[in-house]
Design a protein around this motif. Structure first.
Motif, PDB file in Angstrom:
ATOM      1  N   ARG A 168       0.831  -1.194   0.000  1.00 52.60           N
ATOM      2  CA  ARG A 168       0.000   0.000   0.000  1.00 52.60           C
ATOM      3  C   ARG A 168       0.873   1.254   0.000  1.00 52.60           C
ATOM      4  N   THR A 169       1.984   1.223   0.739  1.00 55.60           N
ATOM      5  CA  THR A 169       2.917   2.346   0.772  1.00 55.60           C
ATOM      6  C   THR A 169       3.498   2.609  -0.614  1.00 55.60           C
ATOM      7  N   ILE A 170       3.842   1.538  -1.331  1.00 54.45           N
ATOM      8  CA  ILE A 170       4.378   1.684  -2.684  1.00 54.45           C
ATOM      9  C   ILE A 170       3.340   2.313  -3.611  1.00 54.45           C
ATOM     10  N   ARG A 171       2.096   1.835  -3.515  1.00 51.43           N
ATOM     11  CA  ARG A 171       1.038   2.384  -4.373  1.00 51.43           C
ATOM     12  C   ARG A 171       0.764   3.852  -4.040  1.00 51.43           C
ATOM     13  N   ASP A 172       0.742   4.179  -2.754  1.00 51.98           N
ATOM     14  CA  ASP A 172       0.492   5.564  -2.356  1.00 51.98           C
ATOM     15  C   ASP A 172       1.603   6.490  -2.848  1.00 51.98           C
ATOM     16  N   ALA A 173       2.811   5.948  -2.924  1.00 55.53           N
ATOM     17  CA  ALA A 173       3.951   6.779  -3.334  1.00 55.53           C
ATOM     18  C   ALA A 173       3.891   7.158  -4.810  1.00 55.53           C
ATOM     19  N   ILE A 174       3.317   6.286  -5.637  1.00 52.89           N
ATOM     20  CA  ILE A 174       3.336   6.546  -7.076  1.00 52.89           C
ATOM     21  C   ILE A 174       1.953   6.825  -7.663  1.00 52.89           C
ATOM     22  N   GLY A 175       0.906   6.620  -6.849  1.00 50.04           N
ATOM     23  CA  GLY A 175      -0.448   6.836  -7.344  1.00 50.04           C
ATOM     24  C   GLY A 175      -1.087   5.539  -7.786  1.00 50.04           C
ATOM     25  N   GLU A 176      -2.363   5.411  -7.540  1.00 50.57           N
ATOM     26  CA  GLU A 176      -3.092   4.175  -7.840  1.00 50.57           C
ATOM     27  C   GLU A 176      -3.059   3.861  -9.328  1.00 50.57           C
ATOM     28  N   ASN A 177      -2.852   2.565  -9.621  1.00 50.80           N
ATOM     29  CA  ASN A 177      -2.935   2.040 -10.996  1.00 50.80           C
ATOM     30  C   ASN A 177      -1.881   2.593 -11.957  1.00 50.80           C
ATOM     31  N   ARG A 178      -0.810   3.155 -11.447  1.00 53.71           N
ATOM     32  CA  ARG A 178       0.249   3.628 -12.341  1.00 53.71           C
ATOM     33  C   ARG A 178       1.288   2.538 -12.553  1.00 53.71           C
ATOM     34  N   PHE A 179       1.716   2.361 -13.800  1.00 54.02           N
ATOM     35  CA  PHE A 179       2.686   1.328 -14.147  1.00 54.02           C
ATOM     36  C   PHE A 179       4.059   1.686 -13.577  1.00 54.02           C
ATOM     37  N   ILE A 180       4.770   0.676 -13.029  1.00 55.02           N
ATOM     38  CA  ILE A 180       6.083   0.899 -12.429  1.00 55.02           C
ATOM     39  C   ILE A 180       7.134   0.068 -13.175  1.00 55.02           C
ATOM     40  N   GLN A 181       8.134   0.750 -13.708  1.00 56.25           N
ATOM     41  CA  GLN A 181       9.246   0.070 -14.354  1.00 56.25           C
ATOM     42  C   GLN A 181      10.201  -0.481 -13.292  1.00 56.25           C
ATOM     43  N   PRO A 182      11.007  -1.520 -13.634  1.00 57.15           N
ATOM     44  CA  PRO A 182      11.901  -2.137 -12.649  1.00 57.15           C
ATOM     45  C   PRO A 182      12.841  -1.158 -11.955  1.00 57.15           C
ATOM     46  N   LYS A 183      13.410  -0.211 -12.687  1.00 58.66           N
ATOM     47  CA  LYS A 183      14.335   0.748 -12.060  1.00 58.66           C
ATOM     48  C   LYS A 183      13.607   1.587 -11.014  1.00 58.66           C
ATOM     49  N   GLU A 184      12.392   2.005 -11.324  1.00 56.86           N
ATOM     50  CA  GLU A 184      11.623   2.804 -10.376  1.00 56.86           C
ATOM     51  C   GLU A 184      11.242   1.966  -9.155  1.00 56.86           C
ATOM     52  N   MET A 185      10.839   0.704  -9.355  1.00 56.39           N
ATOM     53  CA  MET A 185      10.499  -0.148  -8.222  1.00 56.39           C
ATOM     54  C   MET A 185      11.716  -0.359  -7.329  1.00 56.39           C
ATOM     55  N   HIS A 186      12.870  -0.567  -7.949  1.00 58.46           N
ATOM     56  CA  HIS A 186      14.108  -0.727  -7.174  1.00 58.46           C
ATOM     57  C   HIS A 186      14.349   0.511  -6.303  1.00 58.46           C
ATOM     58  N   ASP A 187      14.168   1.693  -6.874  1.00 50.08           N
ATOM     59  CA  ASP A 187      14.383   2.933  -6.122  1.00 50.08           C
ATOM     60  C   ASP A 187      13.361   3.092  -5.000  1.00 50.08           C
ATOM     61  N   LEU A 188      12.104   2.748  -5.282  1.00 47.10           N
ATOM     62  CA  LEU A 188      11.053   2.869  -4.264  1.00 47.10           C
ATOM     63  C   LEU A 188      11.331   1.951  -3.076  1.00 47.10           C
ATOM     64  N   VAL A 189      11.732   0.707  -3.348  1.00 47.54           N
ATOM     65  CA  VAL A 189      12.042  -0.238  -2.275  1.00 47.54           C
ATOM     66  C   VAL A 189      13.265   0.232  -1.494  1.00 47.54           C
ATOM     67  N   ASN A 190      14.240   0.790  -2.194  1.00 49.77           N
ATOM     68  CA  ASN A 190      15.451   1.293  -1.537  1.00 49.77           C
ATOM     69  C   ASN A 190      15.116   2.451  -0.594  1.00 49.77           C
ATOM     70  N   ILE A 191      14.228   3.352  -1.048  1.00 50.45           N
ATOM     71  CA  ILE A 191      13.795   4.477  -0.197  1.00 50.45           C
ATOM     72  C   ILE A 191      13.074   3.940   1.039  1.00 50.45           C
ATOM     73  N   TYR A 192      12.186   2.943   0.829  1.00 49.05           N
ATOM     74  CA  TYR A 192      11.439   2.337   1.938  1.00 49.05           C
ATOM     75  C   TYR A 192      12.401   1.746   2.968  1.00 49.05           C
ATOM     76  N   ASN A 193      13.415   1.016   2.490  1.00 46.82           N
ATOM     77  CA  ASN A 193      14.353   0.340   3.395  1.00 46.82           C
ATOM     78  C   ASN A 193      15.277   1.303   4.130  1.00 46.82           C
ATOM     79  N   ASN A 194      15.380   2.519   3.629  1.00 48.64           N
ATOM     80  CA  ASN A 194      16.245   3.509   4.283  1.00 48.64           C
ATOM     81  C   ASN A 194      15.463   4.596   5.009  1.00 48.64           C
ATOM     82  N   SER A 195      14.142   4.391   5.133  1.00 41.67           N
ATOM     83  CA  SER A 195      13.296   5.370   5.826  1.00 41.67           C
ATOM     84  C   SER A 195      13.003   4.908   7.252  1.00 41.67           C
TER      85      SER A 195
END
Length: 384
Positions: A168-195
């Protein structure tokens, strides 16, 4: 023998059962029915609402380090579209995401290989009952890697609250139903793990040490605040529906507590069918007007009294349910259904059945009889 004709009060109730007492009496008056008799019928027939105590939730904690939750992040619903297999450490909140083309068993297995390569000391994984997760290839992988694998049931999805909130945190960060490319997902998870996370005393998942995880377990592992005795009658606290009105917070029928399984309570209906619920979904009742339900969970689950046969071609067991009479006592169940919640573990009845098969096989060999095949099929033997 013809069925007894329902009374005019029952006909009226069936016609307008969602009404309040005042409206029911008003309609009874319009039908020229006796108001006192109408009120008596309404009081006896309608299951009145009760005040449901505030739920006491147990923190979701893995009592051992390296416990994870797993789920599929749907990024593209089209066949073969880009999705992600997500993992999160239950205690440290360290998250991982692996791209998949589609969401089938082959892709799940490939992602699992990558995850275990990155996190070689995985102790356990919990997921829902997605068909891809329960495929033979994925189950074999879990067994070969000695991973304790458990699944939730439809009444216990709160167990996956950690990974649900992460996604849910990932979806809220980029907006509902928006397509996520692998590089962007990697960055989002990295931000989550360092927050910093409030649940981690404002530490980031990447900063949690093994000593921190042990302290977290000691701090948050709690005793189940609920206790129900076998044989008690309970009603189910109904889950809130996002749309529509509901007259009562509780089920119209009651169920019988059978046993406790971990932090869940197994309840059963008249036909012996069962399901498991957390304590906050149950409420004791001594109201004799609340009848015990005839069936639960469409009769899919029950307590197995004995297994009689296994059809190797279909992979199904012939079995008898405990506490059930007549033809309803017998059923055919797949290996998956028999092991619901613990797909890598043989239950007591299943283990007893195969132990007996092995003994019979050995007795026949000893007696000089000709026997074909193996006493226990390979698909079963690998889990013993």
């Amino acid at each position: 023998m013809s069925k007894e004709e329902p009374s005019p009060y029952e006909k009226l109730y069936n016609k307008a059962k969602w009404k309040t007492l005042d409206k029911y009496l008003s309609m009874a008056k319009q039908e020229n029915l006796n108001e006192e008799e109408a009120k008596k019928y309404f009081d006896e027939r309608v299951v009145h609402d009760k005040r449901v105590p505030k739920a006491q939730f147990i923190p979701i904690v893995s009592k051992h380090p390296d416990g994870y939750q797993m789920d599929t992040f749907i990024n593209n619903k089209e066949a073969g579209g880009l999705n992600y297999l997500m993992f999160i450490n239950i205690n440290t909140r360290k998250a991982y995401a692996y791209p998949m083309n589609g969401k089938g068993a082959r892709e799940v297995l490939t992602a699992l290989h990558k995850f275990v390569n990155d996190v070689p000391h995985v102790y356990s994984i919990t997921s829902d009952e997605d068909a891809a997760y329960l495929s033979s290839t994925v189950l074999d992988f879990m067994r070969e890697k000695n991973i304790k694998y458990r699944t939730t049931t439809e009444n216990n999805h709160n167990v996956l609250g950690i990974i649900n909130r992460f996604m849910r945190t990932i979806r809220d960060a980029i907006g509902e139903n928006r397509f996520i490319q692998p590089k962007e997902m990697h960055d989002l998870v990295n931000i989550y793990n360092n927050s910093p996370h409030r649940s981690l005393d404002n530490k980031a998942p990447n900063d949690i040490t093994p000593e921190d995880e042990i302290k977290y377990i000691q701090k948050n592992a709690r005793i189940n605040p609920y206790h129900f005795n076998p044989g008690e009658k309970v009603r189910l606290v109904l889950e809130k529906e996002p749309f529509g009105k509901r007259r009562s917070n509780l089920s119209n029928e009651s169920y019988i507590v059978d046993s406790q399984k971990g932090n869940q309570f197994v309840v059963k209906s008249k036909d012996g069918s069962t399901s498991s619920f957390p304590g906050y979904r149950l409420l004791r009742t001594r109201d004799k007007r609340i009848k015990v339900a005839e069936r639960l969970n469409e009769g899919k689950e029950g307590i197995i009294e004995k297994i009689y046969n296994f059809d190797e071609d279909t992979g199904k067991y012939d079995l008898k349910w405990e506490g059930v009479e007549g033809d309803d006592a017998f059923a055919r169940q797949t290996i998956r259904d028999v092991r619901r919640g613990n797909p890598l573990v043989l239950g007591t009845a299943e283990r007893q059945y195969w132990l007996e098969q092995k003994k019979n096989y050995e007795r026949q060999i000893k007696a000089g009889q000709k026997v074909e095949g193996k006493p226990i099929p390979d698909k079963i033997m690998k889990y013993i």
